[in-house]
Design an enzyme around this catalytic site. Structure first.
Site, mmCIF file in Angstrom:
data_model
loop_
_atom_site.group_PDB
_atom_site.id
_atom_site.type_symbol
_atom_site.label_atom_id
_atom_site.label_comp_id
_atom_site.label_asym_id
_atom_site.label_seq_id
_atom_site.Cartn_x
_atom_site.Cartn_y
_atom_site.Cartn_z
ATOM 1 N N SER A 1 -10.442 -1.437 0.624
ATOM 2 C CA SER A 1 -9.097 -1.957 0.380
ATOM 3 C C SER A 1 -9.061 -3.178 -0.521
ATOM 4 O O SER A 1 -8.026 -3.446 -1.145
ATOM 5 C CB SER A 1 -8.424 -2.289 1.710
ATOM 6 O OG SER A 1 -9.167 -3.267 2.424
ATOM 7 N N ASP B 1 -13.574 5.763 7.405
ATOM 8 C CA ASP B 1 -12.208 5.260 7.424
ATOM 9 C C ASP B 1 -11.543 5.679 6.110
ATOM 10 O O ASP B 1 -11.884 5.170 5.042
ATOM 11 C CB ASP B 1 -12.221 3.736 7.570
ATOM 12 C CG ASP B 1 -10.837 3.124 7.642
ATOM 13 O OD1 ASP B 1 -9.855 3.827 7.335
ATOM 14 O OD2 ASP B 1 -10.728 1.941 8.000
ATOM 15 N N HIS C 1 -13.823 -2.846 7.052
ATOM 16 C CA HIS C 1 -12.630 -3.511 7.572
ATOM 17 C C HIS C 1 -12.909 -4.204 8.902
ATOM 18 O O HIS C 1 -13.731 -3.752 9.708
ATOM 19 C CB HIS C 1 -11.509 -2.478 7.739
ATOM 20 C CG HIS C 1 -10.165 -3.082 7.952
ATOM 21 N ND1 HIS C 1 -9.651 -3.339 9.210
ATOM 22 C CD2 HIS C 1 -9.214 -3.486 7.070
ATOM 23 C CE1 HIS C 1 -8.449 -3.858 9.090
ATOM 24 N NE2 HIS C 1 -8.160 -3.963 7.808
ATOM 25 N N HIS D 1 -7.058 4.181 3.135
ATOM 26 C CA HIS D 1 -6.494 3.948 1.806
ATOM 27 C C HIS D 1 -6.676 5.141 0.872
ATOM 28 O O HIS D 1 -6.091 5.158 -0.217
ATOM 29 C CB HIS D 1 -7.123 2.702 1.182
ATOM 30 C CG HIS D 1 -6.689 1.434 1.825
ATOM 31 N ND1 HIS D 1 -5.586 0.724 1.416
ATOM 32 C CD2 HIS D 1 -7.198 0.757 2.888
ATOM 33 C CE1 HIS D 1 -5.434 -0.347 2.180
ATOM 34 N NE2 HIS D 1 -6.406 -0.350 3.078
ATOM 35 N N ASN E 1 0.817 -1.219 0.000
ATOM 36 C CA ASN E 1 0.000 0.000 0.000
ATOM 37 C C ASN E 1 0.852 1.270 0.000
ATOM 38 O O ASN E 1 0.352 2.351 0.330
ATOM 39 C CB ASN E 1 -0.920 0.006 1.220
ATOM 40 C CG ASN E 1 -1.867 -1.175 1.221
ATOM 41 O OD1 ASN E 1 -2.415 -1.538 0.189
ATOM 42 N ND2 ASN E 1 -2.051 -1.792 2.378
ATOM 43 N N LYS F 1 0.358 3.566 4.819
ATOM 44 C CA LYS F 1 0.003 3.341 3.423
ATOM 45 C C LYS F 1 0.645 4.443 2.576
ATOM 46 O O LYS F 1 1.847 4.450 2.399
ATOM 47 C CB LYS F 1 -1.508 3.244 3.308
ATOM 48 C CG LYS F 1 -2.032 2.046 4.125
ATOM 49 C CD LYS F 1 -3.518 1.924 4.141
ATOM 50 C CE LYS F 1 -3.953 0.651 4.848
ATOM 51 N NZ LYS F 1 -3.529 0.539 6.256
ATOM 52 N N GLU G 1 -16.003 3.175 4.499
ATOM 53 C CA GLU G 1 -14.643 3.516 4.090
ATOM 54 C C GLU G 1 -14.736 4.408 2.860
ATOM 55 O O GLU G 1 -15.696 4.322 2.094
ATOM 56 C CB GLU G 1 -13.831 2.256 3.783
ATOM 57 C CG GLU G 1 -13.711 1.309 4.971
ATOM 58 C CD GLU G 1 -12.945 0.037 4.626
ATOM 59 O OE1 GLU G 1 -12.061 0.084 3.747
ATOM 60 O OE2 GLU G 1 -13.247 -1.005 5.239
#
Length: 386
Positions: free
Chosen positions: A182, A207, A132, A210, A46, A240, A178
């Site tokens: 991911s 979240d 997640h 990423h 990542n 990341k 998110e």
């Protein structure tokens, strides 16, 4: 409890980064050092902006070790707080247009803390079905009532919010999503989701792990474009795109004070290593200096999507640098992983329970700096494995 099938059994592999940052070299316990293993182009990590080995991050971490030592030696509320922690929190808050930022040693801890700060056993929690594991663990620890809504499906979310209003009058729901998933590479319509939450008086936890450094204006994530109060709290990590380690929560001043006073994940853990904070601060400075990096990465990612679609693969969804190629069975995904490794490319087969049954996949990650010809090599290797 039955043991996993061989195709689902996890194996721990060790890697040594190539000094020029172009790839990873596998390290085996049986290696005698007689033959240098082949370096694989990294299409798995990542490290989206190739900052983990950036000289400015290495220099910042090295200087901080000289000033502060390797570890903080205590929690932030005892003796572990350092000037670099304050600097990073302050600059992140400014960058994200948030009142308060608090640092955590890991993204898992930060997500646990976020849910526990916003939910208790009386709280109806509605989480995207693909959220997640750390967020779901937080819900479990809070004792809250969990409902899952279909992935990025605002119609389903609205239906469940209406049901919450009828079944739990007076209880403020919490919606969890998110901004860049991911394993799917997709993003919600966060603006519409925030409006929906507002209409139902629901809190919204996003979240951004990423997305930061990748999506939004200058890589600030998708929350940044929304009105200040639209997102109740956001979480992010430095492991990341920031190329470092650790994590943070960002919110308004009142919630920040609540975290400081009540968050066990903040109060009862050794502070983030000062060197990691210094590296994250250097990464933030680079992102601000090069706001075009995220745009260039997204453009390359779309080029890869188009090329994969032209080669006969289902076009991966989303706009970010995560491109899943759904294969199906666990063993077939592992076989394709091996084919890519034989071609000099590292992409890991992701299998259940990380992804739903029957959707084992190769998770391709486009990074800012990849060797010339990487996409052509990938397409050729994928054609051989079909």
């Amino acid at each position: 409890m039955s043991s996993p099938s061989q195709a689902r059994r996890r194996q721990l592999r060790t890697w040594r980064p190539n000094p020029n940052g172009s790839g990873l070299l596998p390290v085996h316990a049986t290696d005698q050092g007689d033959e240098e293993p082949r370096c694989l182009v990294d299409l798995a990590s990542n490290d989206y902006l190739n900052l983990a080995q950036h000289p400015e991050l290495i220099a910042a971490a090295t200087e901080e070790i000289k000033r502060s030592g390797v570890g903080a030696g205590g929690s932030r509320l005892v003796s572990g707080s350092r000037p670099v922690h304050d600097q990073l929190e302050h600059q992140l808050a400014q960058w994200l247009n948030r009142d308060r930022v608090l640092l955590y040693p890991s993204g898992f801890q930060a997500n646990l803390a976020a849910v526990l700060a916003l939910a208790d056993r009386r709280t109806p929690v509605l989480a995207d079905r693909l959220c997640h594991h750390s967020l779901l663990t937080g819900v479990q620890a809070s004792g809250a009532r969990l409902q899952r809504f279909a992935h990025n499906d605002l119609i389903d979310l609205n239906r469940k919010l209406e049901r919450c209003r009828d079944r739990h009058p007076g209880q403020q729901p919490l919606v969890i999503t998110e901004s860049l998933f991911s394993m799917e590479g997709t993003s919600p319509n966060l603006s519409a989701m925030a409006e929906l939450c507002s209409s139902h008086a629901a809190r919204l936890l996003v979240d951004e792990a990423h997305a930061l450094g990748v999506l939004g204006d200058g890589g600030r994530g998708l929350s940044h474009a929304l009105p200040h109060k639209a997102v109740t709290m956001l979480s992010g990590t430095f492991g990341k795109a920031f190329g470092s380690g650790g994590a943070f929560l960002a919110c308004d001043a009142d919630l920040g004070e609540t975290l400081l006073q009540t968050s066990g994940a903040f109060r009862y853990t050794t502070a983030l290593a000062p060197s990691l904070a210094a590296a994250a601060l250097a990464a933030l400075t680079l992102m601000q200096r090069h706001p075009n990096w995220s745009e260039e990465l997204l453009a390359t990612s779309q080029q890869w999507r188009s090329a994969l679609a032209a080669a006969g693969w289902t076009r991966p969804g989303g706009a970010g640098p995560i491109l899943p190629l759904v294969i199906g069975s666990d063993q077939a995904a592992l076989d394709r992983q091996q084919t890519l490794e034989a071609a000099g490319l590292l992409s890991i087969a992701i299998r259940p329970p990380t992804v739903p049954e029957g959707t084992a996949r190769l998770r391709l990650v486009v990074r800012r700096l990849l060797p010339d010809g990487t996409l052509d090599t990938l397409l050729q290797a994928l054609s051989l494995s079909r």
